[in-house]
Design a protein around this motif. Structure first.
Motif, PDB file in Angstrom:
ATOM      1  N   HIS A   3       0.816  -1.216   0.000  1.00  0.00           N
ATOM      2  CA  HIS A   3       0.000   0.000   0.000  1.00  0.00           C
ATOM      3  C   HIS A   3       0.849   1.265   0.000  1.00  0.00           C
ATOM      4  CE1 HIS A   3       0.398  -0.146   4.514  1.00  0.00           C
ATOM      5  NE2 HIS A   3       0.389   1.157   4.363  1.00  0.00           N
ATOM      6  N   CYS A   4       2.131   1.149   0.368  1.00  0.00           N
ATOM      7  CA  CYS A   4       3.015   2.319   0.361  1.00  0.00           C
ATOM      8  C   CYS A   4       3.232   2.874  -1.043  1.00  0.00           C
ATOM      9  CB  CYS A   4       4.371   1.963   0.981  1.00  0.00           C
ATOM     10  SG  CYS A   4       4.370   1.907   2.787  1.00  0.00           S
ATOM     11  N   VAL A   5       3.127   2.024  -2.047  1.00  0.00           N
ATOM     12  CA  VAL A   5       3.360   2.482  -3.419  1.00  0.00           C
ATOM     13  C   VAL A   5       2.048   2.600  -4.186  1.00  0.00           C
ATOM     14  CG1 VAL A   5       5.742   1.701  -3.567  1.00  0.00           C
ATOM     15  CG2 VAL A   5       3.915   0.093  -4.098  1.00  0.00           C
ATOM     16  N   ASN A  20       3.161  -7.856  -4.857  1.00  0.00           N
ATOM     17  CA  ASN A  20       2.773  -9.235  -4.609  1.00  0.00           C
ATOM     18  C   ASN A  20       1.537  -9.555  -5.455  1.00  0.00           C
ATOM     19  OD1 ASN A  20       2.129 -11.743  -3.544  1.00  0.00           O
ATOM     20  ND2 ASN A  20       1.457 -10.928  -1.559  1.00  0.00           N
ATOM     21  N   PRO A  21       1.592 -10.573  -6.302  1.00  0.00           N
ATOM     22  CA  PRO A  21       0.426 -10.907  -7.131  1.00  0.00           C
ATOM     23  C   PRO A  21      -0.829 -11.205  -6.310  1.00  0.00           C
ATOM     24  CG  PRO A  21       2.369 -12.096  -7.883  1.00  0.00           C
ATOM     25  CD  PRO A  21       2.744 -11.449  -6.583  1.00  0.00           C
ATOM     26  N   ALA A  22      -0.644 -11.618  -5.045  1.00  0.00           N
ATOM     27  CA  ALA A  22      -1.781 -11.957  -4.194  1.00  0.00           C
ATOM     28  C   ALA A  22      -2.273 -10.777  -3.359  1.00  0.00           C
ATOM     29  CB  ALA A  22      -1.397 -13.106  -3.267  1.00  0.00           C
ATOM     30  N   TYR A  23      -1.708  -9.588  -3.572  1.00  0.00           N
ATOM     31  CA  TYR A  23      -2.112  -8.425  -2.772  1.00  0.00           C
ATOM     32  C   TYR A  23      -3.541  -8.011  -3.095  1.00  0.00           C
ATOM     33  CZ  TYR A  23      -2.329  -3.515  -1.275  1.00  0.00           C
ATOM     34  OH  TYR A  23      -2.701  -2.317  -0.707  1.00  0.00           O
ATOM     35  N   ASP A  24      -4.326  -7.763  -2.029  1.00  0.00           N
ATOM     36  CA  ASP A  24      -5.693  -7.282  -2.163  1.00  0.00           C
ATOM     37  C   ASP A  24      -5.773  -5.922  -1.475  1.00  0.00           C
ATOM     38  OD1 ASP A  24      -8.434  -6.708  -1.914  1.00  0.00           O
ATOM     39  OD2 ASP A  24      -8.977  -8.823  -1.735  1.00  0.00           O
ATOM     40  N   ALA A  25      -5.901  -4.869  -2.256  1.00  0.00           N
ATOM     41  CA  ALA A  25      -5.903  -3.516  -1.705  1.00  0.00           C
ATOM     42  C   ALA A  25      -7.104  -3.238  -0.817  1.00  0.00           C
ATOM     43  CB  ALA A  25      -5.847  -2.494  -2.846  1.00  0.00           C
ATOM     44  N   LYS A  26      -8.190  -3.961  -1.022  1.00  0.00           N
ATOM     45  CA  LYS A  26      -9.389  -3.726  -0.221  1.00  0.00           C
ATOM     46  C   LYS A  26      -9.257  -4.300   1.190  1.00  0.00           C
ATOM     47  CE  LYS A  26     -12.599  -3.575  -4.139  1.00  0.00           C
ATOM     48  NZ  LYS A  26     -13.795  -4.208  -4.760  1.00  0.00           N
ATOM     49  N   TYR A  37     -10.357  -7.133  15.202  1.00  0.00           N
ATOM     50  CA  TYR A  37     -10.714  -6.800  13.815  1.00  0.00           C
ATOM     51  C   TYR A  37     -11.545  -7.940  13.216  1.00  0.00           C
ATOM     52  CZ  TYR A  37      -6.790  -3.695  14.763  1.00  0.00           C
ATOM     53  OH  TYR A  37      -5.930  -2.766  15.328  1.00  0.00           O
ATOM     54  N   PRO A  38     -12.791  -8.069  13.651  1.00  0.00           N
ATOM     55  CA  PRO A  38     -13.623  -9.200  13.229  1.00  0.00           C
ATOM     56  C   PRO A  38     -14.317  -9.008  11.889  1.00  0.00           C
ATOM     57  CG  PRO A  38     -14.839  -7.869  14.794  1.00  0.00           C
ATOM     58  CD  PRO A  38     -13.473  -7.238  14.672  1.00  0.00           C
ATOM     59  N   GLY A  39     -14.102  -7.870  11.232  1.00  0.00           N
ATOM     60  CA  GLY A  39     -14.724  -7.680   9.933  1.00  0.00           C
ATOM     61  C   GLY A  39     -15.637  -6.489   9.853  1.00  0.00           C
ATOM     62  N   ARG A  40     -15.629  -5.647  10.881  1.00  0.00           N
ATOM     63  CA  ARG A  40     -16.426  -4.420  10.826  1.00  0.00           C
ATOM     64  C   ARG A  40     -15.572  -3.318  10.220  1.00  0.00           C
ATOM     65  NH1 ARG A  40     -17.995  -6.803  15.778  1.00  0.00           N
ATOM     66  NH2 ARG A  40     -16.488  -5.552  16.945  1.00  0.00           N
ATOM     67  N   ALA A  41     -15.847  -2.055  10.577  1.00  0.00           N
ATOM     68  CA  ALA A  41     -15.173  -0.932   9.937  1.00  0.00           C
ATOM     69  C   ALA A  41     -13.664  -0.943  10.141  1.00  0.00           C
ATOM     70  CB  ALA A  41     -15.755   0.387  10.470  1.00  0.00           C
ATOM     71  N   GLN A  42     -13.182  -1.550  11.260  1.00  0.00           N
ATOM     72  CA  GLN A  42     -11.752  -1.540  11.536  1.00  0.00           C
ATOM     73  C   GLN A  42     -10.958  -2.437  10.588  1.00  0.00           C
ATOM     74  OE1 GLN A  42     -14.117  -2.058  13.752  1.00  0.00           O
ATOM     75  NE2 GLN A  42     -13.895  -0.613  15.466  1.00  0.00           N
ATOM     76  N   GLY A  43     -11.622  -3.326   9.896  1.00  0.00           N
ATOM     77  CA  GLY A  43     -10.923  -4.240   9.007  1.00  0.00           C
ATOM     78  C   GLY A  43     -11.035  -5.673   9.489  1.00  0.00           C
ATOM     79  N   THR A  44     -10.609  -6.605   8.669  1.00  0.00           N
ATOM     80  CA  THR A  44     -10.678  -8.028   8.983  1.00  0.00           C
ATOM     81  C   THR A  44      -9.283  -8.616   9.053  1.00  0.00           C
ATOM     82  OG1 THR A  44     -12.795  -8.198   7.821  1.00  0.00           O
ATOM     83  CG2 THR A  44     -11.627 -10.257   8.292  1.00  0.00           C
ATOM     84  N   TYR A  45      -8.991  -9.286  10.145  1.00  0.00           N
ATOM     85  CA  TYR A  45      -7.686  -9.926  10.326  1.00  0.00           C
ATOM     86  C   TYR A  45      -7.680 -11.293   9.653  1.00  0.00           C
ATOM     87  CZ  TYR A  45      -3.619 -11.964  12.642  1.00  0.00           C
ATOM     88  OH  TYR A  45      -2.410 -12.568  12.905  1.00  0.00           O
ATOM     89  N   ARG A  46      -6.654 -11.533   8.819  1.00  0.00           N
ATOM     90  CA  ARG A  46      -6.520 -12.801   8.113  1.00  0.00           C
ATOM     91  C   ARG A  46      -5.193 -13.436   8.521  1.00  0.00           C
ATOM     92  NH1 ARG A  46     -11.634 -13.482   5.918  1.00  0.00           N
ATOM     93  NH2 ARG A  46     -12.229 -11.691   4.639  1.00  0.00           N
ATOM     94  N   PRO A  47      -5.203 -14.441   9.395  1.00  0.00           N
ATOM     95  CA  PRO A  47      -3.956 -14.998   9.919  1.00  0.00           C
ATOM     96  C   PRO A  47      -3.064 -15.644   8.871  1.00  0.00           C
ATOM     97  CG  PRO A  47      -5.840 -16.348  10.574  1.00  0.00           C
ATOM     98  CD  PRO A  47      -6.394 -15.091   9.983  1.00  0.00           C
ATOM     99  N   GLU A  48      -3.623 -16.020   7.732  1.00  0.00           N
ATOM    100  CA  GLU A  48      -2.802 -16.655   6.696  1.00  0.00           C
ATOM    101  C   GLU A  48      -1.752 -15.690   6.141  1.00  0.00           C
ATOM    102  OE1 GLU A  48      -6.096 -16.387   6.570  1.00  0.00           O
ATOM    103  OE2 GLU A  48      -6.755 -18.414   7.108  1.00  0.00           O
ATOM    104  N   THR A  49      -2.094 -14.403   6.075  1.00  0.00           N
ATOM    105  CA  THR A  49      -1.168 -13.434   5.477  1.00  0.00           C
ATOM    106  C   THR A  49      -0.840 -12.280   6.412  1.00  0.00           C
ATOM    107  OG1 THR A  49      -2.922 -12.070   4.479  1.00  0.00           O
ATOM    108  CG2 THR A  49      -2.096 -13.938   3.188  1.00  0.00           C
ATOM    109  N   MET A  50      -1.383 -12.312   7.635  1.00  0.00           N
ATOM    110  CA  MET A  50      -1.177 -11.220   8.583  1.00  0.00           C
ATOM    111  C   MET A  50      -0.643 -11.758   9.894  1.00  0.00           C
ATOM    112  SD  MET A  50      -4.697  -9.087   7.835  1.00  0.00           S
ATOM    113  CE  MET A  50      -5.156  -8.661   6.147  1.00  0.00           C
ATOM    114  N   LEU A  51       0.011 -10.883  10.634  1.00  0.00           N
ATOM    115  CA  LEU A  51       0.609 -11.219  11.916  1.00  0.00           C
ATOM    116  C   LEU A  51       0.194 -10.160  12.927  1.00  0.00           C
ATOM    117  CD1 LEU A  51       2.754 -13.031  13.408  1.00  0.00           C
ATOM    118  CD2 LEU A  51       4.451 -11.343  12.713  1.00  0.00           C
ATOM    119  N   CYS A  52      -0.136 -10.584  14.128  1.00  0.00           N
ATOM    120  CA  CYS A  52      -0.606  -9.680  15.166  1.00  0.00           C
ATOM    121  C   CYS A  52       0.517  -9.444  16.175  1.00  0.00           C
ATOM    122  CB  CYS A  52      -1.805 -10.313  15.856  1.00  0.00           C
ATOM    123  SG  CYS A  52      -2.719  -9.225  16.951  1.00  0.00           S
TER     124      CYS A  52
END
Length: 276
Positions: free
Chosen positions: A83-85, A125-131, A203-218
Motif C-alpha cells: 500500500h506504500c506504493v 505481490n500478485p496476491a495483494y488485495d488492496a481492499k 478486527y472481526p470484519g467491521r469498519a476496523q478491518g478483517t484480520y486474516r492470519p494466513e497473510t497477517m501477523l498480530c
C-alpha cells in the motif's frame, strides 16, 4: 475505521483527509519519547537493514521526503508494504513519481550521511488485495546495490519467531504520539507476537478491518503503549534476528484493545528474500 500506517501526502507534516493517511487516534500509555509508540532512538549501525522510502517531489524536504519504511533483504532488494506504493498514499499513480528513492545508512533524516538510491523497479505481490490489505508486500529493486552485510534474512514458515509470546522489535521514523508528532531519527519499540485470536477479536470484519492470519501477523503490547503508528508502514518487525513482518495496518496507535497488524513474511513470495 481501519487505517494504514503510511505517511502524509504533504510536503510538511500536515496530514491529509484520506483514510490511508489520516491521523491515528491517540490513546493508550504512549511514552513521551515513543515513536513507533513507546520506543527509543537506535543507531542505524545496529540495524543497517532498516531503510526509509522517500519522495521529496510528493512529500517535501522537511523529513527528506520520508513517507514509509522498508527492509533490505538483498543488496539491491527492499521489501515494503504494497500500500506504500499505491496512488492512495502517493497521491498519483506510481509511474508519475519522479524521485522514488530509498534512504539507507542514515539514522537522522535531516542528516547527510548514508546513501539515497533510486528505485529502478517495483513489483507488487500478485496476491495483494488492496481492499483487505491481504498480502501487503512489494519488492523494490535498487539502481545501485548496498553491502550484503547490511541485509536481514526472513524467518521461514514454521519458524519459532512467529510463536505467540515471542519478543520482537518494530522500527520506524513515524508518529511518536498518535497525534502527528513525527520522528526525525530512527526509533524502535519492543512488542510481542500476539495470538491470532487477539487480532481476530479486535478486527472481526467491521469498519476496523478483517484480520486474516494466513497473510497477517498480530503484534503489540497487551497493556498498550508500544506500537507502530502513522509513517511506519513497510517498516520491519524483527524477532530472533529474523524479519517476521512489515507494518501494515491497525486502528489507533498504542491501544491495548487494537494491536498492530503486520504483513506476515512467511506468506511473502518465496523468491523475494533469503529465508532461514
Amino acid at each position: 475505521m481501519r487505517r494504514s500506517f503510511a505517511g502524509s501526502l504533504t510536503g510538511a507534516l500536515a496530514l491529509t483527509a484520506m483514510a490511508v493517511a489520516a491521523p491515528q487516534a491517540s490513546g493508550g500509555a504512549a511514552a513521551p519519547d515513543g515513536v513507533v509508540i513507546g520506543g527509543q532512538p537506535v543507531q542505524i549501525s545496529e540495524s543497517p537493514w532498516v531503510v526509509a522510502l522517500s519522495s521529496r517531489d510528493r512529500f517535501g524536504g522537511t523529513r527528506a521526503g520520508q513517507f514509509c519504511g522498508g527492509v533490505l533483504v538483498a543488496p539491491a532488494k527492499v521489501l515494503t508494504a504494497a500500500h506504500c506504493v499505491s496512488s492512495d498514499v502517493l497521491g498519483v499513480p506510481l509511474g508519475q513519481v519522479r524521485d522514488l528513492r530509498v534512504i539507507a545508512g542514515r539514522s537522522t533524516l535531516k542528516a547527510t550521511g548514508g546513501r539515497e538510491i533510486t528505485v529502478s523497479g517495483v513489483q507488487l505481490n500478485p496476491a495483494y488485495d488492496a481492499k483487505t490489505n491481504e498480502g501487503d508486500f512489494a519488492l523494490l529493486t535498487l539502481l545501485d546495490p548496498l553491502p550484503a552485510s547490511d541485509t536481514i534474512r526472513v524467518a521461514g514458515p514454521g519458524s519459532a519467531a512467529y510463536t505467540a509470546g515471542t519478543g520482537a522489535m518494530v522500527y520506524g521514523w513515524g508518529d511518536t504520539t498518535g497525534g502527528g508528532a513525527y520522528a526525525g531519527e530512527l526509533r524502535a519499540a519492543p512488542v510481542k507476537v500476539l495470538p491470532d485470536s487477539a487480532c481476530e477479536r479486535a478486527y472481526p470484519g467491521r469498519a476496523q478491518g478483517t484480520y486474516r492470519p494466513e497473510t497477517m501477523l498480530c503484534a503489540g503490547d497487551e497493556n498498550g503503549g508500544h506500537d507502530a503508528c502513522q509513517g511506519d508502514s513497510g517498516g520491519p518487525l524483527v524477532a530472533g534476528g529474523r524479519l517476521i513482518g512489515l507494518v501494515s495496518w491497525g486502528s489507533g496507535c498504542g491501544q491495548a484493545e487494537s494491536p498492530g497488524v503486520y504483513a506476515r513474511l512467511s506468506a511473502a513470495p518465496e523468491t523475494w528474500a533469503a529465508r532461514s
